[in-house]
Design a protein around this motif. Structure first.
Motif, mmCIF file in Angstrom:
data_model
loop_
_atom_site.group_PDB
_atom_site.id
_atom_site.type_symbol
_atom_site.label_atom_id
_atom_site.label_comp_id
_atom_site.label_asym_id
_atom_site.label_seq_id
_atom_site.Cartn_x
_atom_site.Cartn_y
_atom_site.Cartn_z
ATOM 1 N N LYS A 229 52.660 37.414 49.422
ATOM 2 C CA LYS A 229 52.490 36.255 48.112
ATOM 3 C C LYS A 229 52.916 37.033 46.782
ATOM 4 N N CYS A 230 53.470 37.126 45.753
ATOM 5 C CA CYS A 230 53.399 37.603 44.950
ATOM 6 C C CYS A 230 54.060 36.873 43.255
ATOM 7 N N MET A 231 53.320 37.140 42.501
ATOM 8 C CA MET A 231 53.693 37.112 40.761
ATOM 9 C C MET A 231 53.817 37.894 39.970
ATOM 10 N N ALA A 232 55.527 37.881 39.037
ATOM 11 C CA ALA A 232 55.345 39.155 38.219
ATOM 12 C C ALA A 232 55.126 37.942 36.838
ATOM 13 N N PHE A 233 53.634 38.901 35.946
ATOM 14 C CA PHE A 233 52.979 37.909 34.995
ATOM 15 C C PHE A 233 54.055 38.155 33.384
ATOM 16 N N ASN A 234 53.530 36.960 32.808
ATOM 17 C CA ASN A 234 54.376 36.743 31.784
ATOM 18 C C ASN A 234 56.142 37.368 32.076
ATOM 19 N N GLN A 235 56.590 36.466 32.403
ATOM 20 C CA GLN A 235 57.895 36.760 33.072
ATOM 21 C C GLN A 235 58.327 36.992 31.414
ATOM 22 N N VAL A 236 59.404 37.719 31.295
ATOM 23 C CA VAL A 236 59.960 37.924 29.507
ATOM 24 C C VAL A 236 61.593 36.801 30.140
ATOM 25 N N VAL A 237 61.793 36.347 28.568
ATOM 26 C CA VAL A 237 62.792 35.856 27.704
ATOM 27 C C VAL A 237 62.899 36.504 26.979
ATOM 28 N N PRO A 238 64.378 37.175 26.492
ATOM 29 C CA PRO A 238 64.617 38.224 25.316
ATOM 30 C C PRO A 238 64.773 37.794 24.649
ATOM 31 N N PHE A 239 63.952 37.448 23.573
ATOM 32 C CA PHE A 239 63.971 36.494 22.313
ATOM 33 C C PHE A 239 63.090 37.350 21.641
ATOM 34 N N PHE A 240 62.490 36.288 20.487
ATOM 35 C CA PHE A 240 61.669 37.429 19.352
ATOM 36 C C PHE A 240 60.709 37.290 19.994
ATOM 37 N N ALA A 241 59.328 38.799 19.751
ATOM 38 C CA ALA A 241 59.185 39.327 21.017
ATOM 39 C C ALA A 241 57.780 39.147 20.912
ATOM 40 N N THR A 242 56.952 37.946 20.641
ATOM 41 C CA THR A 242 56.000 37.959 20.985
ATOM 42 C C THR A 242 55.296 38.026 22.272
ATOM 43 N N ILE A 243 56.236 37.194 23.177
ATOM 44 C CA ILE A 243 56.201 37.733 24.671
ATOM 45 C C ILE A 243 55.544 39.406 25.256
ATOM 46 N N PHE A 244 55.984 40.152 24.114
ATOM 47 C CA PHE A 244 55.783 41.492 24.562
ATOM 48 C C PHE A 244 54.489 42.364 24.170
ATOM 49 N N ASN A 245 53.832 41.102 23.650
ATOM 50 C CA ASN A 245 52.599 41.301 22.749
ATOM 51 C C ASN A 245 51.630 41.506 24.143
ATOM 52 N N ASN A 246 51.253 40.599 25.202
ATOM 53 C CA ASN A 246 49.829 40.176 25.377
ATOM 54 C C ASN A 246 50.396 40.730 27.269
ATOM 55 N N ARG A 247 50.579 41.832 27.904
ATOM 56 C CA ARG A 247 49.976 42.709 29.128
ATOM 57 C C ARG A 247 49.515 42.798 30.113
ATOM 58 N N ASP A 248 49.772 42.545 31.567
ATOM 59 C CA ASP A 248 48.403 42.510 31.891
ATOM 60 C C ASP A 248 48.714 44.002 32.905
ATOM 61 N N HIS A 249 47.528 44.629 31.690
ATOM 62 C CA HIS A 249 47.673 46.452 32.073
ATOM 63 C C HIS A 249 47.299 46.892 32.896
ATOM 64 N N ARG A 250 45.895 45.933 33.660
ATOM 65 C CA ARG A 250 44.783 46.277 34.780
ATOM 66 C C ARG A 250 45.730 47.183 36.154
ATOM 67 N N LYS A 251 44.915 47.622 36.468
ATOM 68 C CA LYS A 251 44.798 48.545 37.798
ATOM 69 C C LYS A 251 43.547 48.145 38.951
ATOM 70 N N ILE A 252 43.978 47.225 39.880
ATOM 71 C CA ILE A 252 42.862 47.000 40.413
ATOM 72 C C ILE A 252 43.679 46.933 42.268
ATOM 73 N N THR A 253 43.041 47.286 43.390
ATOM 74 C CA THR A 253 43.233 46.643 44.116
ATOM 75 C C THR A 253 42.330 46.798 44.993
ATOM 76 N N VAL A 254 41.893 45.641 45.324
ATOM 77 C CA VAL A 254 40.660 44.611 46.688
ATOM 78 C C VAL A 254 41.276 44.783 48.294
ATOM 79 N N ILE A 255 40.189 45.166 48.951
ATOM 80 C CA ILE A 255 39.953 45.258 50.352
ATOM 81 C C ILE A 255 39.470 44.225 51.053
#
Length: 510
Positions: A229-255
């Protein structure tokens, strides 16, 4: 080619591009709409006045306000329009709605788990104020019976991570800013494919911007074809750049809710020094086994459910009852920072650690671009006799960010702060150590993007044996780094003072 594309999509280039485009629009307006241009110009100037008034009254960092007010005052015709199109304070409506929906459905007491420890238990301890803030404001439960392993460099992570993934019996959750094909990711992907085929619940999230040049646009579909199961966070629409602002910068692995990994490293070969991009890459992280791993399970599920709602209860993911009481290794407090919370958790935590330090505060960070308040906290700590040391890279990954980082050196040095540059290469660690008692290891840089705009995470360690490993790593790193002094600044930074001042002023916009 990848490096060129990265530069073309840097925030500075995008900002300049928007200015040029809007200037072109203004010129065309003058040429083709001469009769009406005075009205268009007046309307845009009125918009700029409204934006400035809005910024003055808004409860946000003064550094961000000033950074926007300067271009608006310089370009009163187009400045307000630029803010509306590109303002940092604008969080996409869909993003906010998704997160609020999940949070409204959750009860904090239910997501803590059963084994959390009230911060009140530490009331007599010097770290009580910090732990209490993190519990009651940042909603970060404190846990006791958790073993902690600290990684001083990403090279040491791979063997443990593989072994932990192979041990999974029920589920594997992974969330990373960057995924890039190569030895590290290809090895892990084979394990994930096999575990998914065995019937485990395997989920992977990556940030669409973070991985935009590394994997195909619809890479998540390929992973889904393997049963992951996979998801790309906040997928990009390449126009004016509010979409560039809020990114998922986290690094997590849970077992299985029993083991969690977090830190600064992503799923790419440079993080484990299989390839060399900017000299030796130094990163850090922690492995938690025990009760504290549950917090990272919840963090992942909260993010996942915000975009792909899957479960109304987390009870099915609680690990089987295991007696961890024999693990007596201090306290851990996993935490998250979100631009939607209205609370700058990462910045507030770092500020409190600096303010509470009695003997020393040691900091690893790839970038040093901070607000005036945090700058003053660092300087005041040094002036009151605290040993303040900061390690930044000697080899940059982003040259203009590097200049902005170096522009802060002289001011800090004059106050008594010690600055080191990591001579072997690029230090990507985001680690703070206070008085040998409290450490933070996670994904949060000392810059405005991490503090205000990205989704981040980390772990506070208190009275753990691993803190001795953190301190040893820091002392070893000081020894192999170059200590910066005032003459060094005169020889290396004086030529870019004007550029540095401009970049620092505009840093919240980049």
């Amino acid at each position: 080619m990848k490096k060129i594309l990265n530069r073309l999509l840097s925030r500075m280039v995008i900002t300049c591009f928007l200015v040029v485009v809007q200037l072109a629009i203004m010129i065309l307006g003058v040429v083709f709409l001469q009769d009406r241009y005075i009205y268009i110009s007046g309307a845009l100037k009125l918009l700029s006045v409204i934006v400035v008034m809005y910024l003055i009254t808004k409860d946000t960092n003064p550094m961000v306000k000033m950074a926007w007010m300067v271009p608006i005052l310089i370009f009163p015709v187009l400045g307000g329009l630029m803010y509306v199109l590109y303002g940092h304070v604008l969080i996409p409506k869909k993003l906010r709605k998704n997160f609020l929906r999940v949070l409204q459905q959750e009860v904090y007491e239910n997501v803590k788990g059963d084994n959390w420890v009230p911060a009140e238990n530490l009331k007599s301890e010097p770290t009580y104020r910090i732990c209490n803030y993190m519990e009651n404001v940042a909603e970060a439960p404190l846990y006791k019976h958790t073993s902690v392993k600290y990684y001083a460099i990403g090279d040491d992570v791979m063997d443990d991570l593989i072994r932990d993934l192979e041990s999974a019996e029920k589920y594997i959750f992974m969330e990373y800013f960057i995924v890039d094909k190569g030895y590290m990711w290809d090895t892990i992907l084979e394990i994930l494919k096999r575990k998914a085929a065995e019937g485990l619940d395997v989920r992977f999230m990556y940030d669409d911007i973070g991985s935009v040049f590394n994997v195909p646009k619809y890479y998540w579909k390929e992973l889904e074809s393997y049963g992951i199961k996979c998801m790309a966070f906040n997928q990009v629409v390449p126009f004016f750049a509010t979409i560039f602002n809020n990114r998922d910068h986290r690094k997590i692995t849970v077992i299985d809710g029993k083991i969690a990994h977090t830190g600064g490293y992503n799923m790419a070969d440079e993080y484990i020094n299989k390839i060399e991009k900017y000299g030796k890459w130094k990163d850090s992280g922690v492995r938690l086994e025990g009760e504290g791993a549950w917090s990272f399970t919840v963090m992942f599920l909260q993010m996942w459910n915000s975009f792909r709602y899957s479960e109304g209860s987390y009870n099915n993911y609680r690990p089987a009852e295991i007696d961890y009481s024999g693990v007596s290794d201090g306290y851990v407090q996993p935490y998250k920072s979100s631009p939607l919370s209205g609370e700058n958790v990462g910045e507030n935590l770092y500020m409190q650690m600096i303010n509470d330090a009695q003997e020393y505060i040691y900091i690893f960070t790839p970038y040093l671009i901070v607000c005036n308040e945090l700058m003053m906290a660092l300087k005041l700590a040094a002036k009151r006799g605290v040993d303040v040391r900061i390690v930044t890279p000697a080899i940059p990954d982003k040259k203009y960010i590097y200049k902005m980082t170096q522009f802060s050196y002289k001011e800090l040095l004059l106050a008594g702060v010690k600055i080191y540059q990591y001579t072997p290469g690029f230090i990507h660690s985001k680690t703070l150590l206070m008085d040998g008692k409290l450490a933070s290891v996670g994904s949060i840089n000392l810059d405005n993007r991490s503090f205000y705009h990205h989704f981040e995470c980390g772990t506070l360690l208190y009275d753990c044996k691993a803190i001795e490993d953190v301190k040893k790593d820091m002392m070893d790193t000081f020894a192999e780094s170059e200590e910066i002094d005032i003459p060094w600044c005169r020889n290396n930074i004086s030529r870019v003072n004007i550029l540095g001042a401009i970049l620092r002023l505009l840093s919240p916009l980049l």
